[in-house]
Write a protein that holds these residues in place. Structure first.
Motif, short mmCIF file in Angstrom:
data_model
loop_
_atom_site.label_atom_id
_atom_site.label_comp_id
_atom_site.label_asym_id
_atom_site.label_seq_id
_atom_site.Cartn_x
_atom_site.Cartn_y
_atom_site.Cartn_z
N ASP A 1 2.82 -3.21 -15.24
CA ASP A 1 2.09 -4.10 -14.18
C ASP A 1 0.73 -3.97 -14.09
OD1 ASP A 1 4.39 -4.57 -12.84
OD2 ASP A 1 4.64 -2.23 -12.20
N LEU A 2 0.26 -2.89 -14.58
CA LEU A 2 -1.41 -2.70 -14.64
C LEU A 2 -1.76 -3.76 -15.73
CD1 LEU A 2 -3.77 -1.05 -13.66
CD2 LEU A 2 -3.50 0.33 -15.44
N ARG A 3 -1.12 -3.76 -16.79
CA ARG A 3 -1.81 -4.60 -17.83
C ARG A 3 -1.72 -6.05 -17.48
NH1 ARG A 3 -0.86 -2.44 -22.61
NH2 ARG A 3 1.09 -1.54 -22.13
N LEU A 4 -0.67 -6.40 -16.65
CA LEU A 4 -0.48 -7.86 -16.42
C LEU A 4 -1.44 -8.40 -15.43
CD1 LEU A 4 3.60 -7.71 -17.13
CD2 LEU A 4 1.77 -9.21 -18.26
N VAL A 5 -1.54 -7.46 -14.77
CA VAL A 5 -2.64 -7.82 -13.57
C VAL A 5 -4.42 -7.86 -13.98
CG1 VAL A 5 -1.11 -7.47 -11.48
CG2 VAL A 5 -2.88 -5.81 -12.18
N MET B 1 7.97 1.72 -7.81
CA MET B 1 6.65 2.07 -8.19
C MET B 1 6.11 1.41 -9.37
SD MET B 1 6.62 6.23 -9.40
CE MET B 1 4.87 6.76 -9.81
N ALA B 2 4.84 1.09 -9.31
CA ALA B 2 4.13 0.49 -10.36
C ALA B 2 3.96 1.41 -11.62
CB ALA B 2 2.46 0.12 -9.69
N ALA C 1 -12.86 -3.08 -8.91
CA ALA C 1 -12.17 -3.48 -9.89
C ALA C 1 -10.96 -2.56 -10.23
CB ALA C 1 -12.50 -3.89 -11.26
N SER C 2 -11.11 -1.24 -10.10
CA SER C 2 -10.40 -0.29 -10.22
C SER C 2 -9.31 -0.45 -9.15
CB SER C 2 -10.80 1.16 -10.25
OG SER C 2 -11.89 1.11 -11.30
N GLN C 3 -9.86 -0.53 -7.73
CA GLN C 3 -8.86 -0.56 -6.85
C GLN C 3 -8.13 -1.72 -6.90
OE1 GLN C 3 -12.42 -0.89 -3.98
NE2 GLN C 3 -11.87 0.96 -3.08
N TYR C 4 -8.30 -3.00 -7.20
CA TYR C 4 -7.88 -4.03 -7.23
C TYR C 4 -6.79 -3.82 -8.14
CZ TYR C 4 -10.49 -6.46 -3.83
OH TYR C 4 -11.22 -6.87 -2.56
N LEU C 5 -7.10 -3.26 -9.47
CA LEU C 5 -6.06 -3.20 -10.63
C LEU C 5 -4.68 -2.29 -9.96
CD1 LEU C 5 -8.12 -2.12 -13.65
CD2 LEU C 5 -6.66 -4.10 -13.52
N VAL C 6 -5.17 -1.29 -9.26
CA VAL C 6 -4.09 -0.53 -8.71
C VAL C 6 -3.16 -1.22 -7.57
CG1 VAL C 6 -3.47 1.46 -7.40
CG2 VAL C 6 -5.04 1.64 -9.33
N LEU C 7 -3.99 -1.95 -6.68
CA LEU C 7 -3.30 -2.78 -5.76
C LEU C 7 -2.57 -3.96 -6.28
CD1 LEU C 7 -5.91 -2.87 -2.74
CD2 LEU C 7 -3.44 -1.84 -2.63
N ARG D 1 0.83 -1.18 -0.17
CA ARG D 1 0.09 0.04 0.08
C ARG D 1 0.73 1.33 -0.07
NH1 ARG D 1 -5.19 -0.31 0.48
NH2 ARG D 1 -6.28 -2.50 0.81
N ARG D 2 2.07 1.29 0.34
CA ARG D 2 2.95 2.49 0.52
C ARG D 2 3.58 2.56 -0.81
NH1 ARG D 2 4.80 0.21 5.57
NH2 ARG D 2 6.55 -0.52 4.74
#
Length: 163
Positions: free
Chosen positions: A121-125, A116-117, A97-103, A55-56
């Motif tokens: 990273d977003l595309r792969l999750v 940093m993400a 889903a937006s929250q989980y994409l970022v997490l 989360r950090r």
């Protein structure tokens, strides 16, 4: 499970059947009289520390915008939705889903040792976060479409990517 319950799961992970050899090993190790010795790998404190670490990890506002845009593109009737979404999806992904994409992107960056993400990273999750959240309709079934290939198509659209 109903869609509202499926939405509570961050990821949908598909696990294929084991090979013949693996299955024989599973059966052998679980049907005998021996007791497996369980060895702790992490403490509860370790798990909580990892959750806080994830989360950090910072993400840019552009990446947050990309995640939200990607999710909104899965919703029929949304101005961002491509025509094939309106044609094949009854119900798209919600805000969770937006929250989980970022997490998920943050967790992937942490596992990779990066501070940093990013977009990769977003595309792969995205497939594991989005697939179980899309409810396909009869037109999709008749056309042989699945939620998984529709998510893939949304990802290829490119309009969600940070600018």
């Amino acid at each position: 499970m109903p869609e509202a319950q499926l939405d509570r799961f961050m990821f949908e992970l598909r696990v294929n059947y084991p090979s013949q050899e693996e299955e024989e090993q599973i059966v052998t190790s679980t049907t005998g009289d021996s007791t497996a010795e369980v060895q702790p790998v992490l403490t509860a404190e370790d798990v909580l520390a990892m959750q806080h670490l994830v989360r950090r990890i910072p993400v840019s506002q552009a990446l947050v915008r990309a995640a939200v845009t990607l999710v909104r593109m899965t919703r029929p009737g949304d101005v961002l939705a491509p025509a094939f979404i309106t044609e094949y999806i009854s119900w798209g992904a919600g805000p969770r889903a937006s929250q989980y994409l970022v997490l998920g992107a943050k967790a992937r960056a942490a596992l990779d040792g990066r501070p940093m993400a990013d977009e990769d990273d977003l595309r792969l999750v995205a497939p594991t976060v989005l697939t179980h959240r899309l409810v396909i309709n009869f037109a999709a079934e008749a056309a042989g479409r699945t939620a998984a290939d529709i998510v893939e198509q949304v990802l290829k659209e490119g309009r969600w990517q940070p600018k």
